[in-house]
Design an enzyme around this catalytic site. Structure first.
Site, PDB file in Angstrom:
ATOM      1  N   ARG A   1      -1.105  -1.977  -6.742  1.00 48.82           N
ATOM      2  CA  ARG A   1      -1.205  -3.113  -5.805  1.00 48.82           C
ATOM      3  C   ARG A   1      -2.174  -4.160  -6.358  1.00 48.82           C
ATOM      4  NH1 ARG A   1      -1.196  -4.826  -0.182  1.00 48.82           N
ATOM      5  NH2 ARG A   1      -3.304  -5.247   0.589  1.00 48.82           N
TER       6      ARG A   1
ATOM      7  N   HIS B   1      -2.955   2.843  -5.907  1.00 49.07           N
ATOM      8  CA  HIS B   1      -3.481   1.598  -5.341  1.00 49.07           C
ATOM      9  C   HIS B   1      -3.771   0.571  -6.432  1.00 49.07           C
ATOM     10  CE1 HIS B   1      -4.828  -0.528  -1.807  1.00 49.07           C
ATOM     11  NE2 HIS B   1      -5.921  -0.911  -2.435  1.00 49.07           N
TER      12      HIS B   1
ATOM     13  N   ARG C   1       0.869  -1.178   0.000  1.00 50.22           N
ATOM     14  CA  ARG C   1       0.000   0.000   0.000  1.00 50.22           C
ATOM     15  C   ARG C   1       0.905   1.228   0.000  1.00 50.22           C
ATOM     16  NH1 ARG C   1      -1.998  -3.594   3.949  1.00 50.22           N
ATOM     17  NH2 ARG C   1      -4.099  -4.391   3.512  1.00 50.22           N
TER      18      ARG C   1
ATOM     19  N   TYR D   1      -9.611 -11.404  -6.607  1.00 48.56           N
ATOM     20  CA  TYR D   1      -8.742 -11.376  -7.783  1.00 48.56           C
ATOM     21  C   TYR D   1      -8.999 -12.566  -8.701  1.00 48.56           C
ATOM     22  CZ  TYR D   1      -6.451  -7.592  -5.376  1.00 48.56           C
ATOM     23  OH  TYR D   1      -6.212  -6.395  -4.741  1.00 48.56           O
TER      24      TYR D   1
ATOM     25  N   LYS E   1      -2.154  -2.906   7.816  1.00 48.17           N
ATOM     26  CA  LYS E   1      -3.361  -2.548   8.560  1.00 48.17           C
ATOM     27  C   LYS E   1      -3.450  -3.345   9.854  1.00 48.17           C
ATOM     28  CE  LYS E   1      -6.423  -0.976   4.868  1.00 48.17           C
ATOM     29  NZ  LYS E   1      -7.722  -1.188   4.188  1.00 48.17           N
TER      30      LYS E   1
ATOM     31  N   HIS F   1      -3.535  -9.644   3.609  1.00 48.46           N
ATOM     32  CA  HIS F   1      -4.972  -9.768   3.861  1.00 48.46           C
ATOM     33  C   HIS F   1      -5.216 -10.689   5.048  1.00 48.46           C
ATOM     34  CE1 HIS F   1      -6.168  -8.674  -0.557  1.00 48.46           C
ATOM     35  NE2 HIS F   1      -5.951  -7.614   0.192  1.00 48.46           N
TER      36      HIS F   1
END
Length: 319
Positions: free
Chosen positions: A266, A263, A170, A298, A195, A289
């Protein structure tokens, strides 16, 4: 009997105390990002303002405990009339549910009304990656050679964008790297804090190492080991907006759509890996994730591209 102004202060103290405890819990136990905390705090403040009008006075914790789903639907309805989008409404409802669950655990509220309130439906949009050729062009300093800027600026932007496309970072993760973390050789790994303060290890491609080395060789500023790896024109921390503007400039130069953002690189990283046979679990770990279901989007992109190829080339596609 309490005077009206004293009762108002008591109500506000009652509500504010629970709100502060909730935000403190989110920050230190859930470890949510500062931006998420700011959004959740704003959501709760807007809800409290609505309840002040809706109930005819500043809400207390007892008032919130007595709310019905109809009250929450009235709040969402007002926000919709203010032209707030469905995604924002869903986030606000998620914030209020989190607040109510926290209050329930502390014995102050019940979360039943919040759980029973249905939010607006949102069609989940697929990420829009760049084509491989465009992604490579975006990450090359020479693509912007015609612009009148210092060469080290182009090298810096290219290095940041290389981390997004070559490592799946990110933009906030790339800009939070310290000078001491700069990879020195192919095969090095980066320790990335993503995150929720989750840490992951990401291998660095040789082309990314070369891009960062080119930036460091040209950078006119002394970069302390524990200082930021990427700096602005005056030597301070680099703002994400600068990288966003660089990509906007590249969109015009390369004829790319508005969906071409930092983004999107990514997304391109994950999509291109999957398209070349990359393992979904490995891609999940590289992206950081928490859930595999987040990464599985994806596979839908890959399927959509496959169907587009069928529609364009298969003799029976139009029948």
């Amino acid at each position: 009997m309490l005077r009206a102004d004293a009762r108002l202060r008591l109500i506000m103290s009652d509500f504010d105390t629970l709100a502060r405890a909730w935000l403190d819990h989110l920050a230190h136990e859930r470890r949510l990002s500062p931006k998420t905390l700011e959004a959740y705090s704003r959501d709760l403040r807007q809800f409290a303002n609505f309840l002040t009008d809706h109930l005819g006075g500043a809400p207390s914790v007892a008032d919130i405990a007595a709310l019905k789903p109809a009250d929450l639907r009235a709040f969402l309805g007002r926000r919709r009339r203010e032209e707030v989008g469905n995604r924002t409404l869903m986030r606000q409802l998620a914030a209020l549910r989190s607040f109510a669950r926290f209050g329930e655990r502390t014995g102050r509220l019940t979360a039943a009304a919040f759980a029973a309130t249905r939010g607006p439906r949102i069609g989940k949009a697929l990420p829009r990656p760049l084509e491989a050729r465009a992604a490579r062009a975006v990450t090359k300093a020479e693509t912007r050679a015609g612009d009148i800027r210092d060469p080290w600026i182009f090298a810096r932007d290219a290095a940041v964008l290389s981390l997004l496309y070559g490592c799946g970072l990110r933009i906030s993760e790339a800009l939070s790297l310290a000078r001491a973390q700069a990879p020195a050789r192919a095969g090095d790994t980066l320790t990335v804090i993503g995150k929720g303060s989750k840490t992951r290890m990401v291998p660095v491609l040789p082309v990314v190492v070369e891009s960062i080395a080119a930036y460091l060789a040209l950078c006119p500023w002394t970069l302390p080991p524990q200082g930021p790896l990427f700096v602005g024109a005056k030597g301070g921390p680099l703002s994400p907006r600068i990288i966003q503007l660089a990509v906007e400039s590249l969109r015009g130069a390369l004829g790319l759509p508005d969906s071409a953002t930092p983004h999107a690189l990514r997304h391109s990283f994950a999509t291109h890996l999957l398209g070349r046979g990359g393992d979904l679990r490995a891609i999940q770990e590289l992206l950081g994730h928490a859930s595999l279901s987040t990464t599985q989007i994806y596979t839908r992109i890959d399927s959509a591209r496959l169907m587009a190829a069928y529609d364009a080339a298969h003799p029976q596609a139009g029948r």
